[in-house]
Design a protein around this motif. Structure first.
Motif, PDB file in Angstrom:
ATOM      1  N   LYS A   3     -15.183  85.627 -21.256  1.00  0.00           N
ATOM      2  CA  LYS A   3     -14.290  84.901 -20.370  1.00  0.00           C
ATOM      3  C   LYS A   3     -12.842  85.291 -20.642  1.00  0.00           C
ATOM      4  O   LYS A   3     -12.074  85.511 -19.725  1.00  0.00           O
ATOM      5  CB  LYS A   3     -14.486  83.398 -20.553  1.00  0.00           C
ATOM      6  CG  LYS A   3     -13.684  82.563 -19.584  1.00  0.00           C
ATOM      7  CD  LYS A   3     -13.997  81.095 -19.769  1.00  0.00           C
ATOM      8  CE  LYS A   3     -13.210  80.258 -18.780  1.00  0.00           C
ATOM      9  NZ  LYS A   3     -13.480  78.842 -18.921  1.00  0.00           N
ATOM     10  N   PRO A  73      -4.270  78.273 -19.258  1.00  0.00           N
ATOM     11  CA  PRO A  73      -5.394  77.926 -20.136  1.00  0.00           C
ATOM     12  C   PRO A  73      -6.532  78.929 -20.053  1.00  0.00           C
ATOM     13  O   PRO A  73      -6.768  79.542 -19.012  1.00  0.00           O
ATOM     14  CB  PRO A  73      -5.865  76.570 -19.612  1.00  0.00           C
ATOM     15  CG  PRO A  73      -4.811  76.096 -18.677  1.00  0.00           C
ATOM     16  CD  PRO A  73      -4.055  77.295 -18.215  1.00  0.00           C
ATOM     17  N   LYS A  75      -9.417  77.720 -21.718  1.00  0.00           N
ATOM     18  CA  LYS A  75     -10.472  76.725 -21.892  1.00  0.00           C
ATOM     19  C   LYS A  75     -10.072  75.457 -21.156  1.00  0.00           C
ATOM     20  O   LYS A  75      -8.884  75.178 -20.990  1.00  0.00           O
ATOM     21  CB  LYS A  75     -10.670  76.384 -23.375  1.00  0.00           C
ATOM     22  CG  LYS A  75     -11.322  77.473 -24.175  1.00  0.00           C
ATOM     23  CD  LYS A  75     -11.628  76.968 -25.571  1.00  0.00           C
ATOM     24  CE  LYS A  75     -12.366  78.033 -26.356  1.00  0.00           C
ATOM     25  NZ  LYS A  75     -12.729  77.574 -27.683  1.00  0.00           N
ATOM     26  N   ASP A  76     -11.078  74.685 -20.751  1.00  0.00           N
ATOM     27  CA  ASP A  76     -10.818  73.397 -20.117  1.00  0.00           C
ATOM     28  C   ASP A  76     -10.213  72.432 -21.120  1.00  0.00           C
ATOM     29  O   ASP A  76     -10.418  72.573 -22.330  1.00  0.00           O
ATOM     30  CB  ASP A  76     -12.121  72.797 -19.578  1.00  0.00           C
ATOM     31  CG  ASP A  76     -12.694  73.612 -18.426  1.00  0.00           C
ATOM     32  OD1 ASP A  76     -11.922  74.316 -17.760  1.00  0.00           O
ATOM     33  OD2 ASP A  76     -13.914  73.516 -18.206  1.00  0.00           O
ATOM     34  N   GLY A  77      -9.512  71.453 -20.626  1.00  0.00           N
ATOM     35  CA  GLY A  77      -9.001  70.391 -21.478  1.00  0.00           C
ATOM     36  C   GLY A  77      -7.502  70.227 -21.365  1.00  0.00           C
ATOM     37  O   GLY A  77      -6.779  71.167 -21.050  1.00  0.00           O
ATOM     38  N   MET A  78      -7.055  69.011 -21.622  1.00  0.00           N
ATOM     39  CA  MET A  78      -5.631  68.714 -21.549  1.00  0.00           C
ATOM     40  C   MET A  78      -4.887  69.154 -22.803  1.00  0.00           C
ATOM     41  O   MET A  78      -3.701  69.407 -22.767  1.00  0.00           O
ATOM     42  CB  MET A  78      -5.412  67.216 -21.316  1.00  0.00           C
ATOM     43  CG  MET A  78      -5.752  66.782 -19.899  1.00  0.00           C
ATOM     44  SD  MET A  78      -4.882  67.726 -18.617  1.00  0.00           S
ATOM     45  CE  MET A  78      -3.193  67.240 -18.881  1.00  0.00           C
ATOM     46  N   GLN A  80      -4.301  71.958 -25.649  1.00  0.00           N
ATOM     47  CA  GLN A  80      -4.486  73.393 -25.770  1.00  0.00           C
ATOM     48  C   GLN A  80      -4.003  73.894 -27.133  1.00  0.00           C
ATOM     49  O   GLN A  80      -2.920  73.524 -27.584  1.00  0.00           O
ATOM     50  CB  GLN A  80      -3.711  74.126 -24.668  1.00  0.00           C
ATOM     51  CG  GLN A  80      -4.104  73.745 -23.262  1.00  0.00           C
ATOM     52  CD  GLN A  80      -5.458  74.311 -22.890  1.00  0.00           C
ATOM     53  OE1 GLN A  80      -5.753  75.476 -23.154  1.00  0.00           O
ATOM     54  NE2 GLN A  80      -6.290  73.497 -22.262  1.00  0.00           N
ATOM     55  N   PHE A  83      -4.202  79.806 -25.694  1.00  0.00           N
ATOM     56  CA  PHE A  83      -3.981  80.024 -24.270  1.00  0.00           C
ATOM     57  C   PHE A  83      -3.142  81.270 -24.072  1.00  0.00           C
ATOM     58  O   PHE A  83      -2.630  81.847 -25.031  1.00  0.00           O
ATOM     59  CB  PHE A  83      -3.290  78.805 -23.631  1.00  0.00           C
ATOM     60  CG  PHE A  83      -2.005  78.402 -24.306  1.00  0.00           C
ATOM     61  CD1 PHE A  83      -0.790  78.959 -23.943  1.00  0.00           C
ATOM     62  CD2 PHE A  83      -2.016  77.451 -25.321  1.00  0.00           C
ATOM     63  CE1 PHE A  83       0.397  78.589 -24.581  1.00  0.00           C
ATOM     64  CE2 PHE A  83      -0.834  77.062 -25.958  1.00  0.00           C
ATOM     65  CZ  PHE A  83       0.372  77.641 -25.583  1.00  0.00           C
ATOM     66  N   PHE A 115      -1.380  70.223 -22.030  1.00  0.00           N
ATOM     67  CA  PHE A 115      -1.140  71.135 -20.918  1.00  0.00           C
ATOM     68  C   PHE A 115      -0.046  70.569 -20.025  1.00  0.00           C
ATOM     69  O   PHE A 115       0.020  69.378 -19.763  1.00  0.00           O
ATOM     70  CB  PHE A 115      -2.415  71.352 -20.095  1.00  0.00           C
ATOM     71  CG  PHE A 115      -2.149  72.144 -18.847  1.00  0.00           C
ATOM     72  CD1 PHE A 115      -2.026  73.525 -18.908  1.00  0.00           C
ATOM     73  CD2 PHE A 115      -1.967  71.514 -17.627  1.00  0.00           C
ATOM     74  CE1 PHE A 115      -1.742  74.263 -17.761  1.00  0.00           C
ATOM     75  CE2 PHE A 115      -1.681  72.244 -16.482  1.00  0.00           C
ATOM     76  CZ  PHE A 115      -1.576  73.619 -16.551  1.00  0.00           C
TER      77      PHE A 115
END
Length: 147
Positions: A3, A73, A75-78, A80, A83, A115
């Motif tokens: 990814k 980002p 990856k997912d998520g608030m 980090q 990145f 984020f």
């Protein structure tokens, strides 16, 4: 890792695309981004691309280096900690790399930050990788902190 490679290649790939417009007032310009933008790339074959680091960026290798930019980002998520940092906001990423914009930088923070769509200032050790850029981002800020 695949990814990450895809995301990185996506942004490098745009560097070779046709010109497009973006909102120039959003782009971060600085002497440090000019240093990052001095890196050239050599394509060996479809699956191999290597960064060519000139003397300007080499003098900052393994030393503290500061950049202001936008979080992209991986990856997912608030929160980090790892990145990509870009000179353009994520909502303009379609245009990243099309108008001579420097390659993005991988950031690895020691502590997570939330984020945001606003710019962030990051300071870390500048690492240069001579590995295949298709697999490993050539430029990163490690042991970094948000300022």
């Amino acid at each position: 890792m695949k990814k990450l490679s895809f995301i990185f290649l996506l942004f490098i790939g745009f560097a070779f695309s046709a010109k497009a417009q973006h909102d120039p007032s959003d782009q971060i310009l600085s002497a440090n981004w000019d240093v990052i933008g001095s890196v050239d790339f050599k394509t060996v074959k479809d699956t191999e691309m290597y960064a060519i680091f000139g003397p300007e960026i080499k003098k900052y290798a393994n030393k503290p280096f500061e950049l202001e930019g936008y979080i992209v980002p991986i990856k997912d998520g608030m929160k980090q900690t790892k990145f990509m940092l870009s000179t353009l906001p994520i909502n303009q990423c379609f245009f990243c790399g099309k108008n001579g914009i420097p390659v993005m930088v991988m950031v690895e923070l020691t502590e997570p930050i939330k984020f945001t769509y606003q710019t962030v200032k990051i300071k870390g050790n500048l690492k240069l990788s001579t590995a295949n850029s298709m697999d490993v981002p050539p430029i990163s800020l490690t042991a970094a902190k948000a300022l």
